[in-house]
Structures are given as structure tokens and as C-alpha cells.
Write a protein that holds these residues in place. Structure first.
Motif, short mmCIF file in Angstrom:
data_model
loop_
_atom_site.label_atom_id
_atom_site.label_comp_id
_atom_site.label_asym_id
_atom_site.label_seq_id
_atom_site.Cartn_x
_atom_site.Cartn_y
_atom_site.Cartn_z
N ARG A 76 42.56 34.55 40.90
CA ARG A 76 43.61 35.56 41.03
C ARG A 76 44.92 34.94 41.52
O ARG A 76 46.00 35.46 41.22
CB ARG A 76 43.16 36.65 42.01
CG ARG A 76 42.07 37.56 41.50
CD ARG A 76 42.61 38.59 40.52
NE ARG A 76 43.64 39.42 41.10
CZ ARG A 76 43.41 40.51 41.83
NH1 ARG A 76 42.16 40.91 42.05
NH2 ARG A 76 44.40 41.23 42.31
N LEU A 77 44.80 33.86 42.28
CA LEU A 77 45.99 33.21 42.84
C LEU A 77 46.63 32.25 41.86
O LEU A 77 47.77 31.81 42.08
CB LEU A 77 45.62 32.47 44.13
CG LEU A 77 45.13 33.36 45.28
CD1 LEU A 77 44.63 32.49 46.43
CD2 LEU A 77 46.24 34.28 45.77
N GLY B 84 44.58 34.68 58.99
CA GLY B 84 43.91 35.91 59.40
C GLY B 84 44.38 37.14 58.66
O GLY B 84 44.32 38.25 59.18
N ARG B 85 44.82 36.98 57.41
CA ARG B 85 45.32 38.09 56.62
C ARG B 85 44.30 38.53 55.58
O ARG B 85 43.40 37.78 55.21
CB ARG B 85 46.62 37.69 55.92
CG ARG B 85 47.77 37.44 56.86
CD ARG B 85 48.92 36.71 56.19
NE ARG B 85 49.14 37.17 54.81
CZ ARG B 85 50.00 36.59 53.98
NH1 ARG B 85 50.72 35.57 54.40
NH2 ARG B 85 50.14 37.04 52.75
N LYS B 86 44.48 39.75 55.07
CA LYS B 86 43.61 40.25 54.01
C LYS B 86 43.94 39.59 52.68
O LYS B 86 43.03 39.26 51.90
CB LYS B 86 43.74 41.78 53.89
CG LYS B 86 42.90 42.36 52.76
CD LYS B 86 43.10 43.86 52.62
CE LYS B 86 42.36 44.42 51.41
NZ LYS B 86 42.56 45.87 51.23
N ALA B 87 45.22 39.39 52.39
CA ALA B 87 45.63 38.77 51.13
C ALA B 87 45.01 37.38 51.02
O ALA B 87 45.15 36.56 51.91
CB ALA B 87 47.15 38.68 51.05
N GLY B 88 44.32 37.13 49.90
CA GLY B 88 43.66 35.85 49.72
C GLY B 88 42.19 35.85 50.08
O GLY B 88 41.55 34.80 50.08
N THR B 89 41.62 37.02 50.37
CA THR B 89 40.21 37.13 50.72
C THR B 89 39.42 37.75 49.57
O THR B 89 39.99 38.25 48.60
CB THR B 89 40.02 38.00 51.97
OG1 THR B 89 40.43 39.35 51.65
CG2 THR B 89 40.83 37.48 53.13
N LEU B 90 38.09 37.72 49.69
CA LEU B 90 37.25 38.38 48.70
C LEU B 90 37.54 39.87 48.67
O LEU B 90 37.61 40.48 47.59
CB LEU B 90 35.78 38.13 49.03
CG LEU B 90 34.76 38.80 48.09
CD1 LEU B 90 34.92 38.31 46.66
CD2 LEU B 90 33.34 38.56 48.58
N LEU B 91 37.70 40.49 49.84
CA LEU B 91 38.01 41.91 49.90
C LEU B 91 39.29 42.21 49.13
O LEU B 91 39.37 43.18 48.36
CB LEU B 91 38.14 42.35 51.36
CG LEU B 91 38.54 43.81 51.61
CD1 LEU B 91 37.51 44.76 51.01
CD2 LEU B 91 38.71 44.07 53.11
N GLN C 282 44.22 29.24 33.98
CA GLN C 282 44.27 27.90 34.57
C GLN C 282 42.96 27.52 35.25
O GLN C 282 42.64 26.34 35.36
CB GLN C 282 45.41 27.80 35.59
CG GLN C 282 46.77 27.62 34.97
CD GLN C 282 47.80 27.21 36.02
OE1 GLN C 282 47.59 27.35 37.21
NE2 GLN C 282 48.94 26.71 35.57
N PHE C 283 42.20 28.51 35.73
CA PHE C 283 41.00 28.18 36.49
C PHE C 283 39.95 27.56 35.57
O PHE C 283 39.71 28.06 34.46
CB PHE C 283 40.43 29.42 37.17
CG PHE C 283 39.33 29.11 38.14
CD1 PHE C 283 39.62 28.79 39.45
CD2 PHE C 283 38.00 29.11 37.74
CE1 PHE C 283 38.62 28.49 40.34
CE2 PHE C 283 36.99 28.81 38.62
CZ PHE C 283 37.30 28.50 39.93
N VAL C 284 39.30 26.50 36.04
CA VAL C 284 38.27 25.80 35.27
C VAL C 284 36.90 26.34 35.67
O VAL C 284 36.46 26.16 36.81
CB VAL C 284 38.32 24.28 35.51
CG1 VAL C 284 37.22 23.58 34.72
CG2 VAL C 284 39.68 23.72 35.15
N PRO C 285 36.19 27.03 34.78
CA PRO C 285 34.87 27.58 35.12
C PRO C 285 33.80 26.49 35.14
O PRO C 285 33.97 25.41 34.54
CB PRO C 285 34.61 28.58 33.99
CG PRO C 285 35.39 28.05 32.83
CD PRO C 285 36.60 27.38 33.40
N ASN C 286 32.69 26.77 35.82
CA ASN C 286 31.60 25.82 35.92
C ASN C 286 30.25 26.52 35.85
O ASN C 286 30.13 27.71 36.20
CB ASN C 286 31.69 25.03 37.25
CG ASN C 286 32.64 23.86 37.16
OD1 ASN C 286 32.41 22.93 36.40
ND2 ASN C 286 33.73 23.92 37.91
N ASP C 287 29.25 25.77 35.40
CA ASP C 287 27.88 26.27 35.34
C ASP C 287 27.11 25.77 36.55
O ASP C 287 27.26 24.61 36.96
CB ASP C 287 27.17 25.79 34.07
CG ASP C 287 27.89 26.22 32.80
OD1 ASP C 287 28.75 27.11 32.90
OD2 ASP C 287 27.57 25.67 31.73
#
Length: 881
Positions: free
Chosen positions: A593-594, A280-287, A599-604
């Protein structure tokens, strides 16, 4: 107690905090109620009486924390202050009882003090009024008295109403008694405080004021009756919490849900827009991922934009233009953001000034905020001058009204560092006001004269430790230690004897005391008069400050989004009317961001409602192992769609996003204990909402539908739901599943496309590639994932054998049979051992075979495998011997 009881009778539903000297006292049931909540002692008044009165008190200077605790528990608190001093009460005619009045009623939806509010969240009081019957169309009026924000909306059905309340997240709701149960059920288990709304028509003066505010908010034509009643109910209730004061209401804005992307409570929760599911925290959200605002006003506006994205393509493009202009000029953007750090919550300060609760230090904050405006305006002018081919986007304009005259007045009168409270003075700058300076000079001169008396008397009496001191009881006096009493002259008049000293007064000291105290009182009175004048000027400029605050907040949001876009390599999506979503190399804005950069693998992803044949998928069916990235891909598409509709750039290489009316999600699994519903019931209820409310313009995400019941039941439901969304609703759908049988839908339905998240397998181990590829997954890798999770090797071996039998049985055309799962019993193993011995197999070889059968090669390190191989070789050599 008569005065207390008379006031309490006017506020029967509130805890009455009754000011008595340096404490706020509570009596009777109020004391009994708050004692355990505030962890304070409940004592009694008139202990010798037959029926002693319970009482409890808190210090006046610490009331803020106690109020916050009571309001967090859902209680209303009426704060009753002393309106005069005991001395003033004695001087006036009539009873000598100190006059007291309730100055404010603190409720969850009527908070003003900074310590009670969350800076980046609005604090809404909401009033509901049905158009006719319930359930049915409903008016929703939302008022935040801390900022003057005021809006209303017409909700056509229960789903839109629930989504609107989820967007607003009100702290308190006014609703008619006949509808309380309906609303409690609708919002369970997280229903805010409910209060009774008036069932009568609003007063004429209040109705006229609402109509005026509607016109100020750009309204044309008459305000519908149920919207008027809801708005009047909210204002009437809020005004009752601030007796004798006037609320700062800038304008009444009619919010049209049909003009925005509707995000219901399930979608906001499942996509973790505001708060994470687990903590229930803000950290880790879209906002959290896109919030680079510098002001609390900007943070609140960003939250509002995320919860209510636009469906107006032109309005979206205007925001995109503003972000693009700021990205193109990084130095100007940085200078703007640096100056915005100096801007405080202008609108909330204006609201507190209107309600006479602003403090000197808050006035200083407003002064410093206004002082930053010329620099901000100059940087915007510079930005405009550099855009020789185009004008500055209107969303970046600050306007011409920078309240220069108010800023100058605040600078002229206030000291550089004003005190927290006004009652002791110290607010007004020397030289700012001739009348104040005159009193201050007398006050300062008196202090110097007192110091001179002290020095002269020491020399005259030869008492080196003689001091001029002051207290409230005796005023100014000379204090002489008892060791020097023999040197005290006869002209001294004894006032008080202490253990180690005597206190005296002289005629000269008494005359000077009168002058000093008079000058101090006059100076303080003038300071308070000047302070009140400043407060009045801020109040008069309240509406202008609200307008300026909105423009600053908008600039702050756009500058923050530009900063995020530049830092995270976001791109400007093309917004089109066609029902498509085409995202090339899309990324999850939170997950990337985390993770470590790169490292993140993008996708179409390519989706198109009514798509089929060679066109993009209408329904994308995603298979693959758990932890493979199915949910991440779906969520990133939804989050990118929301960001695109709020006017932001998005994490991708290129993107085309067609306008959507709603984003629906059915992901995750959890019981709803508040409603008494199982995991599967929650899943079916949320799915039913999607099937009944989705339109061809909607974007739908479904994750693991049907897993909460028997396999065949779940598969049948998932199949039928897929067909309905494809054939009847014909919207854009992403469906993640472990039911591989659903992959057959691609051959039956023109708009279905099978894709899977790829996995690399090597020597029984799997590596998740997180890459979305065409076609169904070859297998689910559930046992491999269980191994990664650390399941015991015995459980994994047993599961592997059962899987082999199930797959063999399935290839044979039969359904699952109970005997397929039956483990080998000890008797069966002994019988097989006896057969092998009868066939002449040596016992040592049988033991060796049993050990090898129980061995898990993947659990062995290279060194352990080598040692085991050597041991086995030695045992076989002994058999040969």
C-alpha cells in the motif's frame, strides 16, 4: 467550607471539582496538585486568615478539556454539581446552603463523553481475580461503560494473561493489593493506572445480576467463582463512578483465549498490528491497511477481530462467505457503505442515554442513524434476492428489530438541528406537543406585544431611539438616551441611571413581563419534560440498540474488508486443519500500500509442521543481505496468517492456511529501559517465551537471533534454538539470519530448507531483487549495503581489506587474529617506499601508485573518470620523456 469537607471526605482519592456558580473550584491539596497540571493560578481563600486555604478554579463551560488533561495524567476527578439554584435554596426550609452532590467520578477506565474517548478504540476497565495463588490461573473481566461491552476470560497462565491484557489495552486495572507488584512487573514499562479491587465476596444482588448477564451472553452452566468475582468488581467500581445511575450492560460474554489465535504484546508490537514501531501511529499498520469501515462501531470491531483472530474454522468460513457475497455485488456494496456513513455510534449514544448524559444533538444523531436503516435493510434484501442458489450469509443479516417506533418518535419531537445542550431549550419541533405549543404561542405573542409597546411609545413620546430591553436584574424596561429625557412622560417610573441613558418601567410593561416570563418558563419546562421522556425511551431501548449496533458494526467491517479485497486484489484463503502455510505470490498488505502500484515483488512460501524430505519446510532458514527483504517476507506471512484467521481475504494469488494457536515473533532490537534490560536480554527473554509456550500449532518468526552478543556465543545459541524448535516443538518456523554456518542445518535436520533473498551485482553495486529463491546466500553484501547507506569511502576501503584478510585466514583454517585487523602504520609505508626507491622505482611513479591506491572508481562520474584518465596519461608521458 463544611459542605465541601463533608463531600471531600467521601472521595479522598479523587480531585473534587466543586461547582460554585459559573466555576468549578478546588481547594487545599487538590488546588495545589492541579494548578501546574492545568496551568491555572492557585490563589487563596480568606487571605487575611492565619492559615489561608489554597484554591483554584476553572469555568464550568470548559470543564471537558480540563477533565481530559487530569485523566490523562492518571488522576480521578469527582464532579460535584449544584442540585438547585440559590433562589430555590432560599425558599426551602432549613439552611440556605445550595444543595450539592457528586454526579460522576471520572477515571481513566470510566469515560463517557465523546470528547474524552477515542472513537475507534474501546475504553476498558479491567478487573483481575486469581483462581487461587499468584502466579497462576487468573480471571479477567473487561467493561467499557461507554458502550456497554462486557466480557470475561479465564487465563490459564502468565503468558495468556499478558496476551489478554495486550489485546484489551485497558486504561485502568482493578487488582488486589497483594498482587499489584506482580502485575506492575508483568506489564512494565507500560502499566496502566492500577486501583484496588475488593477482596470480599460480591453483594447478592450484584452477583445475581452478573449471572443473569452471563445467561444473556449465551452462557450455560454456572459462572466460575473467580470469573464472577472479577466481573462483579468491574461493575461495582464502574457503578460507583456514576452515583444514582444505572449502567447499560447488554450481556456478559465469556471470551475463551483457547478459541482464538493468541497474539502477545511482542507480536502486536513487532508486526505493527495497531501502531508503528517508530512513531506509534496508526498509519502504516496492518489495521490501517485493511480499515475501510464507515462507522466508529465498525472500526472498534475490526480492531477487536485483528487482536483476537478465530481458531474456529466454521466461524472463519462464515465471515469469508459474507465478504465474498459483498465482493460479487460492487454496486450494492457501495450503496451499503454510503448509507453506513450516516450511522453514528449507536451503542455509545444508548449508553449515554442510560446514564442521563445524552445531549439533544446526540439524540439527533441517533435519529439520523435509525433513518438510514430501512435503506440498508432494503439493499441487503436485494443482495439476498440476487443469490438465487444460496441464502444470504447470516453475518450480513440486520435482523427484524430496526426500532421503527423509536425512530418515529425522535422524528416527531426533535427539530432538524437540535442544540448542543438542553438547558436553553430549542429542541422540540413546533406542532409536536399541544401543551408546548400553547406555552410557545404565549411566549411568541408576548414578544410581539413587547415590540408593539416599543413602537407605540416611540410614536407617543417622539423619542426615535427608545428601546424595550431586558436583563436578569431588572427584567424588561424602557431605555431612553439622556438627550431625550425632556420628552419622558410622568407615567414612566425610573429604575436605573446610566452614563448615557435612563431606564424606566411602566405598569403595562410590568404586567406583560410577568406573562412573557411565565410563558417562557412554562415552555422551557415542557421542553425539558419532553426531552427527558425521549431520553427515557432511548434508555429503555438500550439493549436493543446494542444488538442493532453490533449487527451494523459487523456489516460495516465485512463491507470494508470486501472493499479492500476488491481494490487490492486479495483472494480467499482455504482454511484447513493441517499445520501448513502455503502462499503463492504473497504480498505484504502494508508495504504494497505504501509503494507505487505494481512495484511490490510477491513471493511463494510453503511451510508444514513435521515436514521433511520432499515436503514443505518445517523450518525455513532465510539468508541474504540487509534490506534484501528477509524481514518483509516473514512479516507478510504472519500478517496474512492473522488476516486469514480473522476471516479476511489476503494479498496473494492463492493460499492455504492451516489453523494456528499462536503467532510468535522475535524481530527488531531495542533496549527495554523500563525493565532495565539490554538489547540482548530482551531478545533472550522473548525467545525464552517462544521456546516455553510454542506448540506444534504455532507459527514462529525469528529474526537475527544471537546478534546481540559475541559471534560464537550468538551462533551457538541460534543453532541450539533452531534444533529445539525443529526437533522438540516441531512447529512452523521462519528464521532469518546472517550466520551462514546455520545453513549446514539443512543437511542435518530433515525439515530445514535454505532459501535466500536474491541480489543482482554489477560493477561493485548491488540491486535488491526481493525475490525468495532456494538455497543459501553466497555472501552477505554488508559492505555494499554500507556503501548504499553513505558510509565514507575510506571506511569502506578499510572494511574491504579486512574482509579479504578474514576470508583468506578462514580458508587457511585459523581463527581470527588481532594482527589481521591492524592497519598499515606510517612507518611501514615509509619502509616499503624506501625499498622501492632502492630498487630504482622513480618517485613520481611511487606517488602515482599511492594516488591510485586511494582512488575509489565507483565514486567517479563518467566525466570525472575521463578527466582523471587524461591527467594520468599526461603524467605517464612526462615520465617517459
Amino acid at each position: 467550607m463544611r459542605q465541601y469537607l463533608e463531600i471531600k471526605a467521601r472521595y479522598p482519592d479523587s480531585i473534587l471539582m466543586f461547582r460554585m456558580g459559573d466555576f468549578y473550584e478546588m481547594f487545599f491539596d487538590d488546588a495545589v496538585t492541579v494548578g501546574p497540571i492545568l496551568d491555572i493560578v492557585v490563589t487563596t481563600r480568606d487571605k487575611n486568615a492565619d492559615d489561608p486555604v489554597p484554591m483554584a478554579g476553572v469555568p464550568y463551560h470548559a470543564i471537558g478539556g480540563y477533565l481530559r488533561t487530569l485523566v490523562e495524567r492518571g488522576l480521578k476527578v469527582a464532579v460535584c454539581e449544584q442540585m438547585e439554584s440559590p433562589e430555590e435554596a432560599k425558599r426551602r426550609k432549613g439552611p440556605n446552603i445550595v444543595r450539592r452532590e457528586v454526579v460522576r467520578v471520572v477515571t481513566p477506565g470510566a469515560l463517557l463523553d465523546e470528547e474524552h474517548l477515542v472513537g475507534d478504540e474501546a475504553n476498558y476497565l479491567v478487573a483481575l481475580c486469581p483462581e487461587d495463588a499468584v502466579p497462576g490461573p487468573m480471571a479477567v473481566a473487561a467493561l467499557d461503560i461507554s458502550s456497554g461491552e462486557f466480557s470475561c476470560a479465564h487465563c490459564t497462565n502468565e503468558g495468556v494473561l499478558a496476551a489478554e491484557l495486550a489485546r484489551l489495552a485497558p486504561r485502568e486495572i482493578l487488582v488486589g493489593d497483594p498482587h499489584r507488584e506482580y502485575l506492575s512487573n508483568l506489564l512494565a514499562p507500560h502499566c496502566p493506572a492500577l486501583e484496588a479491587a475488593p477482596q470480599t465476596e460480591p453483594r447478592k444482588d450484584l452477583a445475581d445480576r452478573i449471572r443473569f448477564l452471563h445467561q444473556e451472553g449465551g452462557g450455560t452452566g454456572p459462572l466460575p467463582a473467580h470469573l464472577l468475582r472479577a466481573a462483579a468488581a468491574a461493575v461495582g467500581y464502574a457503578e460507583a463512578t456514576q452515583p444514582g445511575q444505572t449502567l447499560l450492560l447488554h450481556r456478559l460474554v465469556v471470551h475463551k483465549p483457547e478459541g482464538h489465535v493468541v497474539l502477545d504484546e511482542a507480536t502486536l508490537r513487532n508486526l505493527e498490528v495497531y501502531r508503528t514501531l517508530r512513531e506509534g501511529r496508526k498509519a502504516g499498520t496492518l489495521l490501517w491497511a485493511v480499515d475501510a469501515t464507515q462507522t466508529t462501531m465498525g472500526a472498534r470491531l475490526l480492531r477487536s477481530w485483528l487482536g483476537s483472530p478465530l481458531r474456529d474454522r466454521a466461524a472463519i468460513v462464515r465471515r469469508q462467505d459474507g465478504i465474498e457475497a459483498l465482493i460479487a455485488e460492487p454496486q450494492i456494496r457501495e450503496e451499503l457503505r454510503s448509507r453506513l456513513k450516516d450511522v453514528r455510534d449507536v451503542v455509545r449514544l444508548a449508553a449515554r442515554a442510560r446514564l442521563r448524559s445524552i445531549k439533544p444533538r446526540e439524540m439527533g444523531a441517533l435519529r439520523n442513524s435509525l433513518a438510514a436503516l430501512p435503506t440498508i435493510a432494503a439493499r441487503l434484501d436485494e443482495l439476498a434476492s440476487r443469490r438465487t442458489d444460496r441464502e444470504l450469509p447470516p453475518v450480513l443479516e440486520l435482523g427484524d428489530d430496526l426500532l421503527d417506533e423509536l425512530s418515529a418518535e425522535l422524528h416527531r419531537l426533535l427539530v432538524d438541528n437540535p442544540p448542543t445542550v438542553a438547558r436553553d431549550g430549542g429542541m422540540i419541533r413546533d406542532g409536536a406537543d399541544p401543551q408546548f405549543d400553547e406555552h410557545a404561542a404565549l411566549r411568541s405573542g408576548g414578544q410581539a406585544a413587547l415590540a408593539a409597546i416599543e413602537l407605540r411609545e416611540r410614536e407617543a413620546t417622539q423619542i426615535p431611539t427608545l428601546k424595550v430591553q431586558h436583563n436578569r436584574v431588572f427584567g424588561y424596561f424602557l431605555e431612553v438616551p439622556k438627550a431625550h429625557l425632556s420628552r419622558v412622560p410622568d407615567s414612566y417610573v425610573r429604575k436605573q441611571t446610566l452614563a448615557n441613558a435612563e431606564r424606566y418601567v411602566t405598569e403595562e410593561l410590568a404586567e406583560l413581563e410577568s406573562k412573557v416570563l411565565g410563558a417562557q418558563a412554562a415552555a422551557l419546562a415542557r421542553e425539558l419534560e419532553l426531552f427527558e421522556g425521549l431520553r427515557g425511551r432511548i434508555s429503555e431501548a438500550g439493549e436493543r440498540l446494542c444488538e442493532l449496533g453490533h449487527r451494523l458494526a459487523q456489516l460495516d467491517v465485512l463491507a470494508g474488508l470486501a472493499e479492500v479485497a476488491a481494490a487490492q486484489h486479495y483472494v480467499r484463503p482455504e482454511i484447513v486443519d493441517a499445520p501448513v502455510v502455503e502462499i503463492v505470490e504473497g504480498r505484504h498488505p502494508v508495504v504494497e500500500r505504501l509503494q507505487t502500484s505494481g512495484q511490490f515483488v510477491p513471493n511463494d512460501v510453503r511451510l508444514k509442521a513435521r515436514g521433511g524430505g520432499s515436503e514443505p519446510a518445517r523450518l525455513m532458514l532465510i539468508t541474504g543481505p540487509n534490506m534484501g527483504g528477509k524481514s518483509t517476507v516473514m512479516r507478510q506471512v504472519a500478517l496474512c496468517t492473522i488476516l486469514a484467521h480473522m476471516g479476511s481475504f489476503i494479498p496473494a494469488a492463492t493460499a492455504t492456511v492451516g489453523l494456528v494457536d499462536r503467532v510468535f515473533t522475535r524481530v527488531g532490537a531495542a533496549d527495554d529501559l523500563g525493565r532495565g534490560e539490554s538489547t540482548f536480554m530482551v531478545e533472550m527473554r522473548e525467545t525464552a517465551t517462544i521456546l516455553t509456550q510454542a506448540t506444534p500449532r504455532s507459527l514462529v518468526l525469528l529474526d537475527e537471533i544471537g546478534r546481540g552478543t559475541a559471534t560464537f556465543d550468538g551462533l551457538a545459541l541460534a543453532w541450539a534454538i533452531s534444533e529445539y524448535l525443529h526437533d522438540q516443538v516441531a512447529c512452523r518456523v521462519m528464521f532469518a539470519t546472517h550466520y551462514h554456518e546455520l545453513c549446514g542445518l539443512e543437511a542435518r535436520l530433515a525439515g530445514v530448507r535454505n532459501v535466500h533473498v536474491s541480489v543482482h551485482e554489477q560493477r561493485g553495486r548491488i540491486v535488491f531483487l526481493h525475490r525468495l529463491e532456494p538455497g543459501p546466500a553466497g555472501r552477505s553484501y554488508g559492505i555494499s549495503v554500507g556503501k548504499l547507506a553513505g558510509l565514507p569511502s575510506g571506511v569502506l576501503r578499510r572494511a574491504g581489506r579486512i574482509l579479504e584478510r578474514l576470508e583468506a585466514h578462514d580458508r587457511g583454517g585459523g581463527g581470527p587474529q588481532l594482527e589481521l585487523f591492524a592497519p598499515r602504520t606510517p612507518d611501514a609505508r615509509e619502509a616499503r617506499k624506501a625499498e622501492h626507491q632502492a630498487a630504482g622505482v622513480p618517485p613520481e611513479l611511487l606517488a602515482l601508485a599511492e594516488e591510485l591506491r586511494e582512488l575509489e572508481p565507483d565514486d567517479l562520474s563518467p566525466r570525472a573518470a575521463h578527466d582523471l584518465l587524461c591527467t594520468l596519461k599526461a603524467r605517464v608521458e612526462r615520465l617517459d620523456a
